[in-house]
Write a protein that holds these residues in place. Structure first.
Motif, PDB file in Angstrom:
ATOM      1  N   ASP A  42       0.974  -1.088   0.011  1.00 53.88           N
ATOM      2  CA  ASP A  42       0.025  -0.041   0.055  1.00 53.88           C
ATOM      3  C   ASP A  42       1.003   1.262   0.060  1.00 53.88           C
ATOM      4  N   ARG A  43       2.048   1.339   0.763  1.00 50.19           N
ATOM      5  CA  ARG A  43       2.851   2.335   0.714  1.00 50.19           C
ATOM      6  C   ARG A  43       3.695   2.481  -0.419  1.00 50.19           C
ATOM      7  N   ALA A  44       4.012   1.568  -1.135  1.00 49.32           N
ATOM      8  CA  ALA A  44       4.607   1.522  -2.316  1.00 49.32           C
ATOM      9  C   ALA A  44       3.777   2.228  -3.224  1.00 49.32           C
ATOM     10  N   ILE A  45       2.630   1.848  -3.421  1.00 41.40           N
ATOM     11  CA  ILE A  45       1.532   2.235  -4.570  1.00 41.40           C
ATOM     12  C   ILE A  45       1.241   3.868  -3.989  1.00 41.40           C
ATOM     13  N   ALA A  46       1.104   4.284  -3.106  1.00 42.22           N
ATOM     14  CA  ALA A  46       0.852   5.564  -2.643  1.00 42.22           C
ATOM     15  C   ALA A  46       1.802   6.516  -2.871  1.00 42.22           C
ATOM     16  N   LEU A  47       3.150   6.071  -2.810  1.00 39.39           N
ATOM     17  CA  LEU A  47       4.445   6.778  -3.273  1.00 39.39           C
ATOM     18  C   LEU A  47       4.598   6.632  -5.128  1.00 39.39           C
ATOM     19  N   LYS A  48       3.989   5.941  -5.648  1.00 37.89           N
ATOM     20  CA  LYS A  48       4.152   5.630  -6.922  1.00 37.89           C
ATOM     21  C   LYS A  48       2.897   4.967  -7.324  1.00 37.89           C
ATOM     22  N   THR A  49       1.947   5.807  -8.092  1.00 35.33           N
ATOM     23  CA  THR A  49       0.654   5.141  -8.259  1.00 35.33           C
ATOM     24  C   THR A  49       0.777   4.468  -9.370  1.00 35.33           C
ATOM     25  N   ASP A  50       1.778   4.489 -10.292  1.00 34.72           N
ATOM     26  CA  ASP A  50       1.768   3.662 -11.383  1.00 34.72           C
ATOM     27  C   ASP A  50       2.833   2.346 -11.301  1.00 34.72           C
ATOM     28  N   ASN A  51       3.131   2.123 -10.247  1.00 35.69           N
ATOM     29  CA  ASN A  51       3.914   0.954  -9.779  1.00 35.69           C
ATOM     30  C   ASN A  51       3.264  -0.556 -10.200  1.00 35.69           C
ATOM     31  N   ALA A  52       3.233  -0.901 -11.372  1.00 34.53           N
ATOM     32  CA  ALA A  52       2.637  -2.237 -11.801  1.00 34.53           C
ATOM     33  C   ALA A  52       3.178  -3.296 -10.825  1.00 34.53           C
ATOM     34  N   GLN A  53       4.450  -3.321 -10.562  1.00 34.31           N
ATOM     35  CA  GLN A  53       4.818  -4.329  -9.783  1.00 34.31           C
ATOM     36  C   GLN A  53       4.099  -4.556  -8.475  1.00 34.31           C
ATOM     37  N   ALA A  54       4.074  -3.363  -7.722  1.00 30.15           N
ATOM     38  CA  ALA A  54       3.550  -3.299  -6.440  1.00 30.15           C
ATOM     39  C   ALA A  54       1.899  -3.973  -6.585  1.00 30.15           C
ATOM     40  N   TYR A  55       1.443  -3.431  -7.484  1.00 29.18           N
ATOM     41  CA  TYR A  55      -0.310  -3.865  -7.650  1.00 29.18           C
ATOM     42  C   TYR A  55      -0.117  -5.436  -8.075  1.00 29.18           C
ATOM     43  N   ASN A  56       0.892  -5.839  -8.876  1.00 30.06           N
ATOM     44  CA  ASN A  56       0.856  -7.310  -8.940  1.00 30.06           C
ATOM     45  C   ASN A  56       1.143  -8.179  -7.700  1.00 30.06           C
ATOM     46  N   ASN A  57       2.261  -7.706  -6.921  1.00 30.90           N
ATOM     47  CA  ASN A  57       2.637  -8.332  -5.687  1.00 30.90           C
ATOM     48  C   ASN A  57       1.583  -8.179  -4.571  1.00 30.90           C
ATOM     49  N   ARG A  58       0.887  -7.111  -4.478  1.00 30.46           N
ATOM     50  CA  ARG A  58      -0.334  -6.862  -3.583  1.00 30.46           C
ATOM     51  C   ARG A  58      -1.541  -7.946  -3.968  1.00 30.46           C
ATOM     52  N   GLY A  59      -1.670  -8.048  -5.211  1.00 27.48           N
ATOM     53  CA  GLY A  59      -2.581  -9.043  -5.796  1.00 27.48           C
ATOM     54  C   GLY A  59      -2.218 -10.528  -5.474  1.00 27.48           C
ATOM     55  N   THR A  60      -0.938 -10.767  -5.441  1.00 27.12           N
ATOM     56  CA  THR A  60      -0.410 -12.506  -5.086  1.00 27.12           C
ATOM     57  C   THR A  60      -0.874 -12.385  -3.487  1.00 27.12           C
ATOM     58  N   VAL A  61      -0.692 -11.494  -2.407  1.00 25.79           N
ATOM     59  CA  VAL A  61      -1.104 -11.714  -1.147  1.00 25.79           C
ATOM     60  C   VAL A  61      -2.522 -11.960  -0.857  1.00 25.79           C
ATOM     61  N   LEU A  62      -3.214 -11.009  -1.804  1.00 20.98           N
ATOM     62  CA  LEU A  62      -4.934 -10.976  -1.560  1.00 20.98           C
ATOM     63  C   LEU A  62      -5.410 -12.345  -2.009  1.00 20.98           C
ATOM     64  N   SER A  63      -4.807 -12.735  -3.055  1.00 22.21           N
ATOM     65  CA  SER A  63      -5.041 -13.958  -3.694  1.00 22.21           C
ATOM     66  C   SER A  63      -4.818 -15.145  -2.726  1.00 22.21           C
ATOM     67  N   ALA A  64      -3.710 -15.164  -2.130  1.00 19.31           N
ATOM     68  CA  ALA A  64      -3.409 -16.155  -1.291  1.00 19.31           C
ATOM     69  C   ALA A  64      -4.291 -16.088   0.232  1.00 19.31           C
ATOM     70  N   GLN A  65      -4.916 -14.938   0.378  1.00 14.70           N
ATOM     71  CA  GLN A  65      -5.951 -14.917   1.622  1.00 14.70           C
ATOM     72  C   GLN A  65      -7.536 -15.029   0.805  1.00 14.70           C
ATOM     73  N   ARG A  66      -7.471 -15.621  -0.273  1.00 15.36           N
ATOM     74  CA  ARG A  66      -8.697 -15.800  -0.833  1.00 15.36           C
ATOM     75  C   ARG A  66      -9.633 -14.522  -0.951  1.00 15.36           C
ATOM     76  N   ARG A  67      -9.196 -13.286  -1.334  1.00 15.24           N
ATOM     77  CA  ARG A  67      -9.796 -12.186  -1.516  1.00 15.24           C
ATOM     78  C   ARG A  67      -9.649 -11.984  -3.066  1.00 15.24           C
ATOM     79  N   GLY A  68     -10.509 -12.823  -3.825  1.00 19.46           N
ATOM     80  CA  GLY A  68     -10.387 -12.953  -5.139  1.00 19.46           C
ATOM     81  C   GLY A  68     -10.426 -11.809  -5.966  1.00 19.46           C
ATOM     82  N   ALA A  69     -11.801 -11.076  -5.705  1.00 20.22           N
ATOM     83  CA  ALA A  69     -12.084  -9.906  -6.286  1.00 20.22           C
ATOM     84  C   ALA A  69     -11.222  -8.617  -6.111  1.00 20.22           C
ATOM     85  N   GLU A  70     -10.568  -8.630  -4.889  1.00 18.16           N
ATOM     86  CA  GLU A  70      -9.745  -7.605  -4.903  1.00 18.16           C
ATOM     87  C   GLU A  70      -8.336  -7.823  -5.533  1.00 18.16           C
TER      88      GLU A  70
END
Length: 683
Positions: free
Chosen positions: A124-152
């Motif tokens: 979240d902090r990485a994205i707040a600092l750099k809103t076009d940080n594609a890698q951070a979005y991808n990595n955050r999605g990986t953690v959310l997926s592992a938590q079964r938060r599929g839509a997020e």
């Protein structure tokens, strides 16, 4: 010199850059920038240990350099030293809190340390600092997926792809989430995009193979796994996935070899041990399968899939109560594990606990409405209980349990019973076992009665006897697919098409006949002496506990005037060489039967047929021969429950096990009934 070295580095001329940095350090051993950049270069070249050493040397010179701490964290993370990497990222961020990539990489270290909430905060902090940080979005999605938060997770991967349309890993990750959400075709498109962007990604080909396996496109899946292995022969997951696909293709020995290869590469691969157990179970090596299940659980005690497979193995070992307990544990660990519910339903049915079994299959279908196993399991219970109107529709799901090329509709429309087929060519395609073809071929004349020109496919060994069914029916062998027809229907879909109920089962017996000349040849060969009983005691391996031991007929063989005559073919004949003393069974010779026309002809000479639940029972019933069929405790659905007769074969008598596995009572009852018949005949 530093500028020249850095320019070479930036141009990707790594060897020249390394020489330049090294020459500079020979002159100035304490040059922080040269040490730092040479450490980064070593990391880029995959020289991880050297990179760590150089970066640490640079930080001894200037401990407050945030970029060097960040780069050291990256190097440590590549070695899997996540706690040390986290400490380096924290030092970097203490100096430069605005380093977005350090927050991102810190999140990756936290995720690896199983601190998902802290990882999400870093992303979240990485994205707040750099809103076009594609890698951070991808990595955050990986953690959310592992938590079964599929839509997020899906939203994050989609954002990453929007920001970086060439981001292959984000496509692959989104494909995984789409699969979990049941959007299989969308998932396949994403993984194909990932492969287009990075054709040499063995992991993406491996992932594609798994998706195709789950979609039932097994041959394509096998090709994807083979491609993954060609790119990276040491990718254990691809060998394991290949084994799973081979198992789906009914190649269990090949599957076992693939799982063994995966385990040679990664001996602690719990999933491969689990899948190896499944292959061993299919091969009938049940004790070995149980050992593989145990190894999988030793490596991963919380693996719901391993508990589920262990339950399946225990059930095959006839330890049903233990098996169900293991499945219950799997469901506790993973309440949405469809396979555990379907296996549980199957095993409860074996115990004749039908209400519980139906509930278990229904729960599986509620979790995954596309589960063919769940719907098919429901259908079998409903049909077993005579609930035909409810059972026929879900029975259609059986067609999704076989390979995609099992049926040959050739693009023609399916006949459902609603379309007018007068004057049309209807191709009825045989399926499943020989007994199924014999039982349900009775429907082909009914289609002809509607004015259809019927083409019926049959297994090669059955075709001759099926040609006695009706002169209007064109019987072809299974490999002889007609070039021209208007409608297609699978053979066992005909009861649904004709809306068959318990009181409307077509049972005009006989509907098959023996060829008179062939019957006469066998009558001459067998002779007329004695009370002739044709016997069949063993079906195919698939039939499992439907078979009984030949020695079970010993008491019947000793009744006065009885002649036991073998109608057995293939497996089971070896029991003729191990009969109890004084028991006699007449074999009809090595040339019996050439095909089922011979079996039918031999049956015409018999006074009675006694058989297990196999194709011989159906043939005798279709011929209208006096038949006694021995049934296991929880019978196949077509025999219904409790009754001693069959609405499919009027005149057939059913003898059922009173307890699981106990044939003694079945044959004692047969012996008593036969003794009464013989006594009546004698008087």
């Amino acid at each position: 010199m530093l500028k020249e070295a850095f320019a070479l580095h930036s141009q990707g001329k790594f060897a020249e850059a390394e020489r330049a940095y090294t020459e500079l350090l020979a002159r100035q051993p304490r040059n922080f920038q040269a040490l730092h950049l040479l450490g980064v270069l070593a990391l880029q070249r995959g020289q991880i240990e050297r990179s760590i050493e150089l970066l640490r040397q640079s930080l001894k010179l200037e401990p407050r350099q945030p970029l060097a701490h960040r780069d050291l964290g990256n190097a440590l993370q590549q070695q899997g030293r996540y706690a040390e990497a986290l400490a380096s990222y924290d030092k970097a961020l203490a100096q430069r809190p605005d380093l977005a990539d350090a927050h991102n990489n810190r999140g990756a270290a936290l995720a690896a340390l199983r601190r998902p909430d802290d990882a999400l905060a870093s992303y979240d902090r990485a994205i707040a600092l750099k809103t076009d940080n594609a890698q951070a979005y991808n990595n955050r999605g990986t953690v959310l997926s592992a938590q079964r938060r599929g839509a997020e997770a899906l939203a994050d991967f989609s954002k990453a792809i929007m920001l970086a349309p060439g981001y292959a890993k984000a496509f692959a990750n989104r494909a995984s989430v789409l699969t979990d959400l049941g959007r299989h075709e969308d998932a396949l498109k994403d993984i194909d995009n990932a492969i287009t962007l990075d054709p040499q990604s063995a992991q993406s080909h491996d992932q594609r193979g798994t998706m195709l396996t789950n979609l039932g496109r097994t041959q394509e899946a096998l090709e994807s796994f083979d491609r993954a292995i060609a790119i990276d022969p040491r990718l254990a997951s691809a060998h394991d996935g290949r084994g799973t696909t081979l198992a789906r293709l009914n190649r269990p020995q090949d599957a076992l070899e693939s799982h063994d290869r995966a385990l040679a590469l990664d001996p602690d691969f719990a999933t491969a041990h689990n899948n190896r157990g499944s292959a061993l179970a299919t091969l009938g090596r049940l004790e070995d399968a149980l050992k593989s299940n145990a190894r999988a659980l030793a490596l991963d005690p919380n693996s719901a899939a391993a508990h589920s497979n262990r339950g399946a193995t225990l059930a095959l070992l006839d330890r049903l109560d233990e098996g169900i307990a293991s499945l219950d544990h799997a469901i506790t660990l993973k309440p949405d594990l469809v396979q555990a519910y379907t296996n549980r339903g199957n095993f409860l049915a074996e115990l004749k606990r039908y209400d519980e079994a139906l509930a278990s299959h229904s729960q599986a279908a509620a979790i995954d409405p596309q589960s063919a196993e769940a719907h098919f399991g429901r259908s079998l219970i409903l049909l077993t209980n005579g609930r035909f109107a409810e059972g026929w529709p879900p029975y259609e799901w059986r067609k999704r349990r076989v390979a995609e090329d099992a049926f040959h509709a050739q693009g023609r429309p399916a006949w459902t019973g609603k379309q007018d087929i007068s004057g049309k060519r209807l191709f009825i395609e045989a399926e499943q076992g020989l007994g199924d073809t014999i039982q349900f071929c009775r429907y082909a004349p009914m289609a002809a009665d509607l004015g259809a020109r019927v083409i019926l496919s049959a297994q090669d060994s059955l075709a001759p006897v099926l040609r006695t069914l009706d002169p209007r029916i064109d019987v072809v062998t299974a490999g002889d697919i007609p070039a021209q027809f208007d409608y297609h229907i699978a053979l066992l879909s005909l009861p649904l098409a004709f809306q068959t109920g318990l009181t409307t089962i077509p049972a005009n017996i006989p509907y098959l006949r023996a060829e008179p000349e062939r019957a006469q040849r066998w009558r001459t060969r067998i002779g007329d002496a004695g009370f002739k009983i044709g016997i069949c005691w063993q079906g195919s391996y698939i039939a499992g506990n439907r078979s009984f031991a030949l020695r079970c007929l010993e008491g019947i063989s000793r009744l006065p005037g009885v002649r036991l005559i073998s109608l057995q073919k293939g497996g089971g004949l070896e029991q003729l060489d191990a009969l109890p003393g004084g028991m006699s069974v007449q074999a009809l010779g090595g040339d019996f039967p050439e095909n089922f026309a011979d079996t039918a002809a031999a049956m015409q000479t018999m006074d009675l047929v006694i058989t297990c639940d196999t194709s011989v029972a159906h043939l005798a019933g279709a011929l209208g021969r006096p038949t006694w069929t021995a049934l296991r405790y929880a019978p196949d659905w077509r025999w219904l429950l409790e009754r001693e007769d069959s609405p499919w074969y009027p005149g057939m008598r059913l003898f059922r096990q009173a307890e699981r596995g106990d044939w003694t009572g079945v044959f004692a009852k047969m012996e008593f009934a036969l003794a009464e018949i013989l006594l009546t005949r004698a008087s």
